[in-house]
Write a protein that holds these residues in place. Sequence first.
Motif, PDB file in Angstrom:
ATOM      1  N   PHE A   1       5.244  22.985   3.070  1.00 24.85           N
ATOM      2  CA  PHE A   1       3.948  22.643   3.404  1.00 24.85           C
ATOM      3  C   PHE A   1       3.313  22.489   4.867  1.00 24.85           C
ATOM      4  CE2 PHE A   1       6.523  19.175   4.069  1.00 24.85           C
ATOM      5  CZ  PHE A   1       5.856  18.228   4.921  1.00 24.85           C
ATOM      6  N   SER A   2       2.205  22.481   4.698  1.00 24.94           N
ATOM      7  CA  SER A   2       1.571  22.265   6.312  1.00 24.94           C
ATOM      8  C   SER A   2       0.467  20.782   6.125  1.00 24.94           C
ATOM      9  CB  SER A   2       0.554  23.199   6.677  1.00 24.94           C
ATOM     10  OG  SER A   2      -0.649  23.454   5.889  1.00 24.94           O
ATOM     11  N   GLY A   3       0.311  20.150   7.248  1.00 27.91           N
ATOM     12  CA  GLY A   3      -0.451  19.166   7.097  1.00 27.91           C
ATOM     13  C   GLY A   3       0.351  17.816   7.457  1.00 27.91           C
ATOM     14  N   ALA A   4      -0.042  16.706   7.004  1.00 27.51           N
ATOM     15  CA  ALA A   4       0.537  15.373   7.132  1.00 27.51           C
ATOM     16  C   ALA A   4       1.899  15.471   6.495  1.00 27.51           C
ATOM     17  CB  ALA A   4      -0.135  14.283   6.736  1.00 27.51           C
ATOM     18  N   ARG A   5       2.856  14.889   6.882  1.00 30.29           N
ATOM     19  CA  ARG A   5       4.198  14.814   6.176  1.00 30.29           C
ATOM     20  C   ARG A   5       4.215  13.796   4.869  1.00 30.29           C
ATOM     21  NH1 ARG A   5       9.180  16.404   6.495  1.00 30.29           N
ATOM     22  NH2 ARG A   5      10.639  15.381   5.214  1.00 30.29           N
ATOM     23  N   PHE A   6       3.642  12.672   5.017  1.00 33.87           N
ATOM     24  CA  PHE A   6       3.508  11.912   4.094  1.00 33.87           C
ATOM     25  C   PHE A   6       2.235  12.173   3.084  1.00 33.87           C
ATOM     26  CE2 PHE A   6       5.815   9.811   7.774  1.00 33.87           C
ATOM     27  CZ  PHE A   6       7.150   9.745   7.330  1.00 33.87           C
ATOM     28  N   THR A   7       2.412  11.723   2.066  1.00 35.59           N
ATOM     29  CA  THR A   7       1.315  12.135   0.939  1.00 35.59           C
ATOM     30  C   THR A   7       0.478  10.897   0.356  1.00 35.59           C
ATOM     31  OG1 THR A   7       2.691  12.570  -0.946  1.00 35.59           O
ATOM     32  CG2 THR A   7       1.831  14.393   0.528  1.00 35.59           C
ATOM     33  N   TRP A   8       1.356   9.551   0.830  1.00 39.54           N
ATOM     34  CA  TRP A   8       1.018   8.371   0.202  1.00 39.54           C
ATOM     35  C   TRP A   8       1.164   7.302   1.153  1.00 39.54           C
ATOM     36  CZ3 TRP A   8       3.695   3.681  -0.470  1.00 39.54           C
ATOM     37  CH2 TRP A   8       3.002   2.672  -1.037  1.00 39.54           C
ATOM     38  N   SER A   9       0.395   6.178   1.232  1.00 43.45           N
ATOM     39  CA  SER A   9       0.432   5.250   2.190  1.00 43.45           C
ATOM     40  C   SER A   9      -0.045   4.013   1.367  1.00 43.45           C
ATOM     41  CB  SER A   9      -0.356   5.505   3.337  1.00 43.45           C
ATOM     42  OG  SER A   9      -0.527   4.302   4.335  1.00 43.45           O
ATOM     43  N   ASN A  10       0.512   2.726   1.855  1.00 36.78           N
ATOM     44  CA  ASN A  10       0.015   1.493   1.183  1.00 36.78           C
ATOM     45  C   ASN A  10      -1.056   0.963   2.267  1.00 36.78           C
ATOM     46  OD1 ASN A  10       1.611   0.709   3.677  1.00 36.78           O
ATOM     47  ND2 ASN A  10       2.803  -0.821   2.428  1.00 36.78           N
ATOM     48  N   HIS A  11      -1.464   1.638   3.221  1.00 40.07           N
ATOM     49  CA  HIS A  11      -2.571   1.337   3.950  1.00 40.07           C
ATOM     50  C   HIS A  11      -2.535  -0.284   4.635  1.00 40.07           C
ATOM     51  CE1 HIS A  11      -4.903   5.032   3.289  1.00 40.07           C
ATOM     52  NE2 HIS A  11      -4.703   4.531   1.898  1.00 40.07           N
ATOM     53  N   ARG A  12      -1.487  -0.733   5.014  1.00 43.67           N
ATOM     54  CA  ARG A  12      -1.108  -1.883   5.470  1.00 43.67           C
ATOM     55  C   ARG A  12      -0.997  -1.873   6.931  1.00 43.67           C
ATOM     56  NH1 ARG A  12       1.304  -4.478   1.026  1.00 43.67           N
ATOM     57  NH2 ARG A  12      -0.120  -4.450  -0.435  1.00 43.67           N
ATOM     58  N   PRO A  13      -1.066  -3.093   7.930  1.00 42.89           N
ATOM     59  CA  PRO A  13      -0.752  -2.808   9.210  1.00 42.89           C
ATOM     60  C   PRO A  13       0.600  -2.136   9.778  1.00 42.89           C
ATOM     61  CG  PRO A  13      -1.757  -4.901   8.597  1.00 42.89           C
ATOM     62  CD  PRO A  13      -1.390  -4.358   7.382  1.00 42.89           C
ATOM     63  N   LEU A  14       0.754  -1.610  10.606  1.00 42.35           N
ATOM     64  CA  LEU A  14       1.883  -0.915  11.119  1.00 42.35           C
ATOM     65  C   LEU A  14       3.217  -1.941  10.812  1.00 42.35           C
ATOM     66  CD1 LEU A  14       3.273   1.543  12.315  1.00 42.35           C
ATOM     67  CD2 LEU A  14       3.142   0.327  14.794  1.00 42.35           C
ATOM     68  N   ALA A  15       3.310  -3.117  11.064  1.00 36.71           N
ATOM     69  CA  ALA A  15       4.665  -3.877  10.689  1.00 36.71           C
ATOM     70  C   ALA A  15       4.781  -3.884   9.096  1.00 36.71           C
ATOM     71  CB  ALA A  15       4.316  -5.654  11.013  1.00 36.71           C
ATOM     72  N   HIS A  16       3.885  -3.555   8.185  1.00 30.74           N
ATOM     73  CA  HIS A  16       4.278  -3.634   6.822  1.00 30.74           C
ATOM     74  C   HIS A  16       3.659  -2.284   6.226  1.00 30.74           C
ATOM     75  CE1 HIS A  16       5.002  -7.759   6.932  1.00 30.74           C
ATOM     76  NE2 HIS A  16       3.790  -8.032   7.650  1.00 30.74           N
ATOM     77  N   LEU A  17       3.698  -1.051   6.846  1.00 25.82           N
ATOM     78  CA  LEU A  17       3.256   0.210   6.590  1.00 25.82           C
ATOM     79  C   LEU A  17       4.358   0.672   5.986  1.00 25.82           C
ATOM     80  CD1 LEU A  17       1.103   2.414   6.664  1.00 25.82           C
ATOM     81  CD2 LEU A  17       2.024   3.160   8.823  1.00 25.82           C
ATOM     82  N   ILE A  18       4.118   1.266   4.870  1.00 30.95           N
ATOM     83  CA  ILE A  18       4.917   2.359   4.105  1.00 30.95           C
ATOM     84  C   ILE A  18       4.210   3.432   3.709  1.00 30.95           C
ATOM     85  CG2 ILE A  18       6.273   2.547   1.957  1.00 30.95           C
ATOM     86  CD1 ILE A  18       6.446  -0.410   1.624  1.00 30.95           C
ATOM     87  N   GLN A  19       5.016   4.655   4.067  1.00 26.35           N
ATOM     88  CA  GLN A  19       4.393   5.765   3.729  1.00 26.35           C
ATOM     89  C   GLN A  19       5.617   6.771   3.032  1.00 26.35           C
ATOM     90  OE1 GLN A  19       3.116   7.021   7.964  1.00 26.35           O
ATOM     91  NE2 GLN A  19       1.093   6.958   7.294  1.00 26.35           N
ATOM     92  N   GLU A  20       5.211   7.627   2.314  1.00 26.75           N
ATOM     93  CA  GLU A  20       6.173   8.387   1.426  1.00 26.75           C
ATOM     94  C   GLU A  20       5.463   9.857   1.311  1.00 26.75           C
ATOM     95  OE1 GLU A  20       8.540   4.981  -0.816  1.00 26.75           O
ATOM     96  OE2 GLU A  20       6.837   6.186  -1.954  1.00 26.75           O
TER      97      GLU A  20
END
Length: 150
Positions: free
Chosen positions: A43-62
């Motif tokens: 693929f090209s583009g951002a590695r993660f396709t999902w985010s919980n949109h939280r501040p960095l301390a609680h951010l989850i991306q997958e």
Amino acid sequence: MIARDFNEVLIGEDKFGGRPINVSRAIRFQECLDSCRMIVIGFSGARFTWSNHRPLAHLIQERIDRVFVNADSYGLYPEASVNHLERSQSDHNPILMCLDSRRGIMIPRPFRFQPMWLSHPSFPEVVREAWMRPNELSRAITHFTEKARA
């Protein structure tokens, strides 16, 4: 071809933040793909396709949104490419699958070993040829990747 939100990561690099990945679930997911003879498309583009949109301390991306193909469809569309587009309203990135390189974004894909090759009758000979001539590891790998892609 299968394209969807699988809600599952395959490797640790597919996740940022939160709890560690469940290795046994990731292995079962990969085994399922292998048994169905599915191939991962780069693929090209951002590695993660999902985010919980939280501040960095609680951010989850997958990376949980993926495209897989079988050997037949890959043979019909060898120029197929996947592009992770920019996220707007959703917590998922849209994914663009281009089958024709003239219309899509041409992205060079890295070589990746596919476990289903092990079942191909000519595979042992391809490996044997790759290691017969060269006396350097880099040459053997280059020879193998050229033969495997042919």
